[in-house]
Scaffold this active site. Structure first.
Site, PDB file in Angstrom:
ATOM      1  N   GLY A   1       0.838  -1.174  -0.040  1.00 14.89           N
ATOM      2  CA  GLY A   1      -0.141   0.041   0.252  1.00 14.89           C
ATOM      3  C   GLY A   1       0.864   1.099  -0.056  1.00 14.89           C
TER       4      GLY A   1
ATOM      5  CB  THR B   1       3.049   0.933   7.189  1.00 14.11           C
ATOM      6  OG1 THR B   1       1.799   0.473   7.432  1.00 14.11           O
ATOM      7  CG2 THR B   1       4.130   0.431   8.082  1.00 14.11           C
ATOM      8  CB  ILE B   2      -0.443   4.974   7.547  1.00  3.20           C
ATOM      9  CG1 ILE B   2      -1.583   3.785   7.111  1.00  3.20           C
ATOM     10  CG2 ILE B   2       0.029   6.037   6.216  1.00  3.20           C
ATOM     11  CD1 ILE B   2      -2.850   4.363   6.793  1.00  3.20           C
ATOM     12  CG  ASP B   3      -1.097   0.035   8.838  1.00  2.22           C
ATOM     13  OD1 ASP B   3      -1.878   0.844   8.797  1.00  2.22           O
ATOM     14  OD2 ASP B   3      -0.980  -1.057   8.158  1.00  2.22           O
TER      15      ASP B   3
ATOM     16  CG  MET C   1      -7.004   2.749   7.029  1.00  3.52           C
ATOM     17  SD  MET C   1      -6.030   3.039   5.604  1.00  3.52           S
ATOM     18  CE  MET C   1      -7.209   2.314   4.465  1.00  3.52           C
TER      19      MET C   1
ATOM     20  CD  GLU D   1      -7.805  -1.145   8.521  1.00  4.63           C
ATOM     21  OE1 GLU D   1      -8.548  -0.932   7.755  1.00  4.63           O
ATOM     22  OE2 GLU D   1      -6.517  -1.343   8.196  1.00  4.63           O
TER      23      GLU D   1
ATOM     24  NE  ARG E   1      -3.059   3.389   1.061  1.00  3.79           N
ATOM     25  CZ  ARG E   1      -3.488   1.873   0.681  1.00  3.79           C
ATOM     26  NH1 ARG E   1      -3.597   1.095   1.781  1.00  3.79           N
ATOM     27  NH2 ARG E   1      -3.376   1.658  -0.394  1.00  3.79           N
TER      28      ARG E   1
HETATM   29  O1  F6P Z   1      -1.076  -1.200   5.286  1.00  2.45           O
HETATM   30  C1  F6P Z   1      -1.774   0.106   5.200  1.00  2.45           C
HETATM   31  C2  F6P Z   1      -3.186  -0.076   4.948  1.00  2.45           C
HETATM   32  O2  F6P Z   1      -3.380   1.242   4.731  1.00  2.45           O
HETATM   33  C3  F6P Z   1      -3.585  -0.636   6.078  1.00  2.45           C
HETATM   34  O3  F6P Z   1      -3.877   0.316   7.116  1.00  2.45           O
HETATM   35  C4  F6P Z   1      -5.101  -1.030   5.512  1.00  2.45           C
HETATM   36  O4  F6P Z   1      -5.504  -2.213   6.286  1.00  2.45           O
HETATM   37  C5  F6P Z   1      -4.479  -1.502   4.205  1.00  2.45           C
HETATM   38  O5  F6P Z   1      -3.454  -0.957   3.808  1.00  2.45           O
HETATM   39  C6  F6P Z   1      -5.522  -1.474   3.025  1.00  2.45           C
HETATM   40  O6  F6P Z   1      -4.865  -1.700   1.816  1.00  2.45           O
HETATM   41  P1  F6P Z   1      -5.190  -1.877   0.397  1.00  2.45           P
HETATM   42  O7  F6P Z   1      -4.608  -1.064  -0.339  1.00  2.45           O
HETATM   43  O8  F6P Z   1      -4.947  -3.448   0.136  1.00  2.45           O
HETATM   44  O9  F6P Z   1      -6.778  -1.798   0.332  1.00  2.45           O
END
Ligand code: F6P
Length: 337
Positions: free
Chosen positions: A10, A131-133, A175, A228, A264
């Site tokens: 992502g 990552t934003i996570d 998220m 989430e 993000r």
């Molecule tokens: O890992 C970053 C993130 O934004 C998570 O917070 C989220 O669950 C996931 O990616 C969503 O990703 P995708 O781009 O696959 O929908």
């Protein structure tokens, strides 16, 4: 030396600042040649690349997303697993045909795992965590996180006034995948009354008790931040499930907001720009010193590195002894139990 840069998984704010940090340091300080690999690891398979020079690396510091494109890496990892078991190595072949001395892999947990696999089949690899996570093992912080905390906090700030005007409960879903970092930091910074994290669990009795208690103390509105990744019956969307359970349990009108991809998208914060720049520069320094198979990281507040094999397959999660949780509890904020 000739190095390749790719972004995978992502997207998040700060990837372009990293590409710039890696690339400009490589070109201007070390006299290396730099190519950008398109759309994550699939760009190695398709040999989709572009030359990166001072010009193409200019004007991207504050740009969200990634100029190289990105993709999820699952199918690539499958192919890699078959290569590890002795299949002809198309990935290695393309790496050699492209004349690469190293590939810098900017990405999250999945990417670092794939990067480690590539390193183990003999490619020179450096990982850069993004990552934003904020859930990557081995680094205190990832770029993208600060920006996402700012965005989510601003949203929570905005929800306060409408919640208070209507005397409603506002449930905000942020998220974070399986981790609660974003919910914890944005929830605390946004003055939430209840913060629910996947790591800690919760009961609806405790959540509703906090909301009713506030109502009895003359505060007829509440802000509830949910991650989430929170577990819910039948895997219902956390905001929807918690919102309904609050309304049913307290009788107070409740509304839900899912912040989603706004968290993000867009420009990185100044903090994330500088973090990405430092990590990118250090990645190039490791390459110049031929220290491959590592992920750059922040340790004790400074730039460092850690072997990819120590990072691969692990998650950095929130623990109940985090000082923000302890302090939140002392101020009456509920963490769901
Ligand atoms: O890992 C970053 C993130 O934004 C998570 O917070 C989220 O669950 C996931 O990616 C969503 O990703 P995708 O781009 O696959 O929908």
């Amino acid at each position: 030396m000739k190095i390749g840069i790719l972004s995978s998984g992502g997207d998040c704010p700060g990837i372009n600042a990293t590409i710039r940090g890696v690339g400009k340091t490589a070109i201007m300080h070390y006299g290396m040649e730099v190519i950008g690999i398109h759309n994550g690891f699939s760009g190695i398979l398709k040999k989709e690349t572009q030359q990166l020079d001072e010009r193409s690396l200019s004007g991207i510091l504050n740009l969200g997303g990634t100029i190289l494109g990105t993709s999820r890496e699952k199918s690539f990892r499958k192919l890699l697993a078959s290569e590890e078991s002795g299949q002809p190595s198309i990935i290695k072949q393309h790496y050699e045909e492209l004349g690469l001395d190293c590939v810098v892999c900017i990405g999250g947990n999945g990417t670092q795992k794939t990067a480690n696999m590539l390193s183990q089949i003999g490619l020179n690899i450096i990982g850069v965590p993004k990552t934003i996570d904020n859930d990557i093992w081995g680094t205190e912080i990832t770029f993208g996180f600060d920006t996402a905390v700012n965005i989510a906090t601003e949203a929570i700030d905005r929800l306060h006034s409408t919640a208070s005007s209507h005397r409603r409960v506002m449930v905000v879903e942020v998220m974070g995948h399986h981790a609660g970092w974003l919910a914890l930091y944005a929830g605390m910074a946004g003055g939430a009354d209840v913060i629910l994290l996947p790591e800690l669990g919760y009961t609806m009795e405790a959540v509703n008790h906090t909301i009713m208690d506030r109502a009895h103390r003359g505060k007829p509105y509440s802000i509830v931040v949910v991650a989430e990744g929170l577990s819910t019956p039948e895997k219902k969307r956390p905001a929807a499930y918690i919102g309904k359970a609050i309304e049913d349990g307290t009788g107070i009108e409740t509304r839900e907001t899912v912040l989603g991809y706004t968290q993000r998208g867009g420009n990185p914060s100044p903090y994330d720009r500088n973090l990405a720049t430092r990590l990118g520069g250090h990645a190039t320094e490791l390459i110049a010193n031929k220290q491959f198979g590592k992920m750059v990281c922040i340790k004790d507040g400074t730039v460092d590195s850690i072997p990819l094999e120590e990072v691969a397959g692990k998650l950095k999660l929130v623990t109940s002894d985090h000082d923000l949780i302890k302090q939140g509890k002392r101020m009456g904020i509920s963490f769901g139990k």
